[in-house]
Design a protein around this motif. Structure first.
Motif, PDB file in Angstrom:
ATOM      1  N   VAL A 226       0.863  -1.184   0.000  1.00  0.00           N
ATOM      2  CA  VAL A 226       0.000   0.000   0.000  1.00  0.00           C
ATOM      3  C   VAL A 226       0.893   1.226   0.000  1.00  0.00           C
ATOM      4  O   VAL A 226       1.736   1.394   0.889  1.00  0.00           O
ATOM      5  N   SER A 227       0.709   2.071  -1.002  1.00  0.00           N
ATOM      6  CA  SER A 227       1.523   3.286  -1.108  1.00  0.00           C
ATOM      7  C   SER A 227       0.700   4.556  -0.953  1.00  0.00           C
ATOM      8  O   SER A 227       1.266   5.652  -0.951  1.00  0.00           O
ATOM      9  N   SER A 228      -0.595   4.444  -0.814  1.00  0.00           N
ATOM     10  CA  SER A 228      -1.452   5.619  -0.638  1.00  0.00           C
ATOM     11  C   SER A 228      -1.651   5.897   0.850  1.00  0.00           C
ATOM     12  O   SER A 228      -1.557   4.983   1.690  1.00  0.00           O
ATOM     13  N   ARG A 229      -1.956   7.133   1.175  1.00  0.00           N
ATOM     14  CA  ARG A 229      -2.124   7.534   2.569  1.00  0.00           C
ATOM     15  C   ARG A 229      -3.451   7.028   3.116  1.00  0.00           C
ATOM     16  O   ARG A 229      -4.479   7.048   2.428  1.00  0.00           O
ATOM     17  N   ILE A 230      -3.408   6.587   4.341  1.00  0.00           N
ATOM     18  CA  ILE A 230      -4.598   6.075   5.020  1.00  0.00           C
ATOM     19  C   ILE A 230      -5.030   7.105   6.052  1.00  0.00           C
ATOM     20  O   ILE A 230      -4.271   7.399   6.985  1.00  0.00           O
ATOM     21  N   PRO A 231      -6.206   7.683   5.922  1.00  0.00           N
ATOM     22  CA  PRO A 231      -6.640   8.681   6.914  1.00  0.00           C
ATOM     23  C   PRO A 231      -6.915   8.026   8.261  1.00  0.00           C
ATOM     24  O   PRO A 231      -7.387   6.887   8.344  1.00  0.00           O
ATOM     25  N   VAL A 232      -6.606   8.750   9.319  1.00  0.00           N
ATOM     26  CA  VAL A 232      -6.833   8.279  10.689  1.00  0.00           C
ATOM     27  C   VAL A 232      -7.468   9.409  11.492  1.00  0.00           C
ATOM     28  O   VAL A 232      -7.388  10.585  11.111  1.00  0.00           O
ATOM     29  N   SER A 233      -8.081   9.051  12.593  1.00  0.00           N
ATOM     30  CA  SER A 233      -8.653  10.037  13.505  1.00  0.00           C
ATOM     31  C   SER A 233      -7.833  10.098  14.785  1.00  0.00           C
ATOM     32  O   SER A 233      -7.042   9.190  15.089  1.00  0.00           O
ATOM     33  N   SER A 234      -8.035  11.153  15.545  1.00  0.00           N
ATOM     34  CA  SER A 234      -7.281  11.331  16.784  1.00  0.00           C
ATOM     35  C   SER A 234      -7.629  10.263  17.805  1.00  0.00           C
ATOM     36  O   SER A 234      -6.745   9.685  18.453  1.00  0.00           O
ATOM     37  N   GLY A 235      -8.924   9.953  17.958  1.00  0.00           N
ATOM     38  CA  GLY A 235      -9.326   8.926  18.917  1.00  0.00           C
ATOM     39  C   GLY A 235      -8.836   7.546  18.540  1.00  0.00           C
ATOM     40  O   GLY A 235      -8.496   6.727  19.407  1.00  0.00           O
ATOM     41  N   PHE A 236      -8.776   7.254  17.252  1.00  0.00           N
ATOM     42  CA  PHE A 236      -8.275   5.961  16.795  1.00  0.00           C
ATOM     43  C   PHE A 236      -6.799   5.798  17.143  1.00  0.00           C
ATOM     44  O   PHE A 236      -6.363   4.721  17.560  1.00  0.00           O
ATOM     45  N   MET A 237      -6.009   6.856  17.021  1.00  0.00           N
ATOM     46  CA  MET A 237      -4.594   6.788  17.353  1.00  0.00           C
ATOM     47  C   MET A 237      -4.378   6.628  18.857  1.00  0.00           C
ATOM     48  O   MET A 237      -3.447   5.945  19.291  1.00  0.00           O
ATOM     49  N   VAL A 238      -5.240   7.231  19.644  1.00  0.00           N
ATOM     50  CA  VAL A 238      -5.128   7.078  21.099  1.00  0.00           C
ATOM     51  C   VAL A 238      -5.388   5.629  21.501  1.00  0.00           C
ATOM     52  O   VAL A 238      -4.707   5.078  22.385  1.00  0.00           O
ATOM     53  N   GLN A 239      -6.366   4.983  20.862  1.00  0.00           N
ATOM     54  CA  GLN A 239      -6.637   3.582  21.163  1.00  0.00           C
ATOM     55  C   GLN A 239      -5.484   2.684  20.710  1.00  0.00           C
ATOM     56  O   GLN A 239      -5.168   1.693  21.379  1.00  0.00           O
ATOM     57  N   MET A 240      -4.843   3.008  19.610  1.00  0.00           N
ATOM     58  CA  MET A 240      -3.657   2.260  19.204  1.00  0.00           C
ATOM     59  C   MET A 240      -2.549   2.402  20.235  1.00  0.00           C
ATOM     60  O   MET A 240      -1.841   1.437  20.551  1.00  0.00           O
ATOM     61  N   LEU A 241      -2.377   3.597  20.781  1.00  0.00           N
ATOM     62  CA  LEU A 241      -1.342   3.823  21.793  1.00  0.00           C
ATOM     63  C   LEU A 241      -1.606   3.022  23.060  1.00  0.00           C
ATOM     64  O   LEU A 241      -0.663   2.582  23.729  1.00  0.00           O
ATOM     65  N   THR A 242      -2.877   2.826  23.392  1.00  0.00           N
ATOM     66  CA  THR A 242      -3.198   2.038  24.587  1.00  0.00           C
ATOM     67  C   THR A 242      -2.689   0.605  24.457  1.00  0.00           C
ATOM     68  O   THR A 242      -2.080   0.053  25.381  1.00  0.00           O
ATOM     69  N   GLY A 243      -2.937  -0.011  23.297  1.00  0.00           N
ATOM     70  CA  GLY A 243      -2.436  -1.360  23.086  1.00  0.00           C
ATOM     71  C   GLY A 243      -0.924  -1.423  22.973  1.00  0.00           C
ATOM     72  O   GLY A 243      -0.286  -2.371  23.450  1.00  0.00           O
ATOM     73  N   ILE A 244      -0.322  -0.416  22.360  1.00  0.00           N
ATOM     74  CA  ILE A 244       1.140  -0.391  22.214  1.00  0.00           C
ATOM     75  C   ILE A 244       1.812  -0.231  23.575  1.00  0.00           C
ATOM     76  O   ILE A 244       2.860  -0.830  23.847  1.00  0.00           O
ATOM     77  N   TYR A 245       1.223   0.566  24.427  1.00  0.00           N
ATOM     78  CA  TYR A 245       1.783   0.738  25.771  1.00  0.00           C
ATOM     79  C   TYR A 245       1.798  -0.577  26.530  1.00  0.00           C
ATOM     80  O   TYR A 245       2.739  -0.884  27.278  1.00  0.00           O
ATOM     81  N   PHE A 246       0.755  -1.387  26.336  1.00  0.00           N
ATOM     82  CA  PHE A 246       0.725  -2.701  26.976  1.00  0.00           C
ATOM     83  C   PHE A 246       1.761  -3.623  26.344  1.00  0.00           C
ATOM     84  O   PHE A 246       2.433  -4.405  27.051  1.00  0.00           O
ATOM     85  N   ALA A 247       1.920  -3.550  25.042  1.00  0.00           N
ATOM     86  CA  ALA A 247       2.874  -4.423  24.352  1.00  0.00           C
ATOM     87  C   ALA A 247       4.322  -4.091  24.715  1.00  0.00           C
ATOM     88  O   ALA A 247       5.189  -4.969  24.673  1.00  0.00           O
ATOM     89  N   LEU A 248       4.596  -2.848  25.076  1.00  0.00           N
ATOM     90  CA  LEU A 248       5.953  -2.446  25.455  1.00  0.00           C
ATOM     91  C   LEU A 248       6.473  -3.272  26.616  1.00  0.00           C
ATOM     92  O   LEU A 248       7.653  -3.640  26.658  1.00  0.00           O
ATOM     93  N   TYR A 249       5.622  -3.561  27.576  1.00  0.00           N
ATOM     94  CA  TYR A 249       6.035  -4.248  28.791  1.00  0.00           C
ATOM     95  C   TYR A 249       5.584  -5.703  28.820  1.00  0.00           C
ATOM     96  O   TYR A 249       5.580  -6.327  29.885  1.00  0.00           O
ATOM     97  N   ASN A 250       5.195  -6.244  27.662  1.00  0.00           N
ATOM     98  CA  ASN A 250       4.745  -7.626  27.618  1.00  0.00           C
ATOM     99  C   ASN A 250       5.363  -8.379  26.440  1.00  0.00           C
ATOM    100  O   ASN A 250       4.688  -9.062  25.674  1.00  0.00           O
ATOM    101  N   GLY A 251       6.668  -8.230  26.278  1.00  0.00           N
ATOM    102  CA  GLY A 251       7.418  -9.056  25.365  1.00  0.00           C
ATOM    103  C   GLY A 251       7.638  -8.521  23.979  1.00  0.00           C
ATOM    104  O   GLY A 251       8.324  -9.157  23.175  1.00  0.00           O
ATOM    105  N   GLU A 252       7.085  -7.363  23.617  1.00  0.00           N
ATOM    106  CA  GLU A 252       7.214  -6.833  22.256  1.00  0.00           C
ATOM    107  C   GLU A 252       7.852  -5.444  22.298  1.00  0.00           C
ATOM    108  O   GLU A 252       7.319  -4.469  21.783  1.00  0.00           O
TER     109      GLU A 252
END
Length: 419
Positions: A226-252
């Motif tokens: 995929v080479s085209s830009r994918i639009p995102v929303s602010s709330g969607f990015m915050v929810q992604m950060l929630t899962g990433i924060y958990f993954a930081l301290y759980n093996g990934e």
């Protein structure tokens, strides 16, 4: 897709159709241990043109609506990959190839926004108050809180944030797309502790791809497809950060840190304040708990908890302690009555007399020192007992007697010493 992987998926599809309802709990418990099946399902989802994609999506939806908790979590672990496939197909404007994925996402969304009776859910979250202790802080460590009338009126009141009711959706459009996807990620984050490592890896990878596709960083990450830009929303990015924060301290650690940098990169380009605030706060906390390896298992976030014991020293300096310390040196016991002990003031015996042959000044200082006998001169020392010292247990205080006083008492003065 290999023939063996295709056979595993087909066997899984046929097995569930012939499964009796009584053996459903045992089947759900053993399903999470089939790693070969999970990897084969990921490959099916990643191929939009696969003939097995539609029956797989239908089966995952049946798992979700069965009411069995283990089957529900089994479907949720594929949610990040399903979201990425839907967004990638939508960005390429080939909507017809993502119809089954869209139907699965809409089905999960419509099931989550209602309760078992069919009523709309209203999610609530209570914002913690700093005036009440928690595992993260104690009110006493923050500072003094004045008990004013306004503070007392607000004491015990908690602020509650509500989310919902959410409307049902029959199809995904450009207007409601990220509203639905944000809510689905919220449901996924609620079950993060039950997600396997492969699901956390998928979350980190799709977060990076969503944020950098169509931007110069895509060439740095070497993402293809995929080479085209994918639009995102602010709330969607915050929810992604929630899962990433958990993954930081759980093996990934490595994948999650890379995804965190990509989200900050995209949030700066979009000028989204909420993701920037959350992402920078996460990044600032990584300096204290940084880990080099990404396969060291579950990690915990280090939190400094204020000890419950009082930090006030028992040897605090007060006026009473100063007064006691002042007289402590005078209270040393005199065991052998030695005048050289510590705490006893020793004054040497000095006799001052006239030295013969000494030159005087210009006539003003030529008086004989015999007149000094009439003056109080330091001589032999005598000891006397101070009644106040006896009452306090203090050592004896020596007093001096003049030479005249000694002659009046009939005591011969000591031998004179010449200097």
């Amino acid at each position: 897709m290999f023939t063996s992987e295709k056979g595993i998926v087909e066997e899984w599809l046929s097995e569930f159709k012939t499964l009796p309802e009584t053996s459903l709990p045992d089947y759900a418990t053993n399903l999470k241990d089939k790693s070969s099946l999970v990897s084969s399902l990921y490959k099916v989802i990643q191929e939009p043109q696969s003939e097995l994609l539609e029956p797989v999506c239908h089966q995952l939806f049946e798992f979700y609506r069965s009411g069995e908790e283990q089957l529900l979590r089994f479907t949720l672990q594929f949610l990040p990959e399903l979201i990425w496939c839907y967004l990638a197909v939508s960005a390429s404007r080939n909507v017809h190839s993502s119809g089954c994925i869209e139907a699965l996402l809409l089905g999960v969304y419509n099931l989550e926004i209602v309760d078992k009776q069919g009523h709309s859910k209203v999610l609530s979250f209570t914002i913690p108050s700093l005036s009440k202790p928690s595992v993260y802080h104690e009110p006493s460590s923050i500072g003094s809180m004045a008990l004013t009338e306004s503070a007392l009126s607000q004491h015990g009141l908690s602020k509650v944030v509500y989310s919902g009711p959410h409307p049902q959706r029959e199809m995904l459009t450009a207007q409601n797309r990220f509203e639905v996807l944000t809510f689905l990620l919220l449901c996924y984050n609620a079950a993060l502790t039950y997600m396997p490592g492969v699901s956390l890896q998928s979350l980190c990878q799709i977060s990076s791809r969503i944020c950098v596709c169509g931007y110069p960083r895509q060439h740095v990450r070497k993402y293809k497809g995929v080479s085209s830009r994918i639009p995102v929303s602010s709330g969607f990015m915050v929810q992604m950060l929630t899962g990433i924060y958990f993954a930081l301290y759980n093996g990934e650690w490595e994948l999650a840190q890379k995804a965190l940098d990509d989200i900050i990169y995209r949030a700066q380009l979009e000028l989204y304040p909420e993701p920037l605030l959350v992402a920078n706060a996460i990044k600032a906390s990584l300096a204290q708990g940084a880990m080099k390896s990404s396969k060291e298992g579950t990690r915990c976030i280090q939190v400094e908890i204020t000890p419950t014991a009082s930090r006030i020293s028992r040897n605090a300096v007060t006026s009473m302690s100063i007064r006691g310390h002042r007289w402590k040196r005078h209270e040393q016991p005199d065991n052998n009555n030695d005048t050289t002990d510590v705490g006893v003031l020793v004054i040497p015996d000095i006799s001052v007399t006239h030295v013969a042959g000494e030159r005087t000044g210009n006539g003003d200082k030529g008086r004989a020192l015999g007149e000094m006998d009439a003056q109080p001169v330091q001589g032999v020392q005598d000891t006397a007992t101070d009644p106040r010292a006896e009452s306090r247990g203090l050592p004896e205080v020596r007093r001096q007697k003049s030479v005249r006083k000694m002659m009046e008492d009939g005591i011969s003065p000591p031998a004179r010493v010449q200097f």
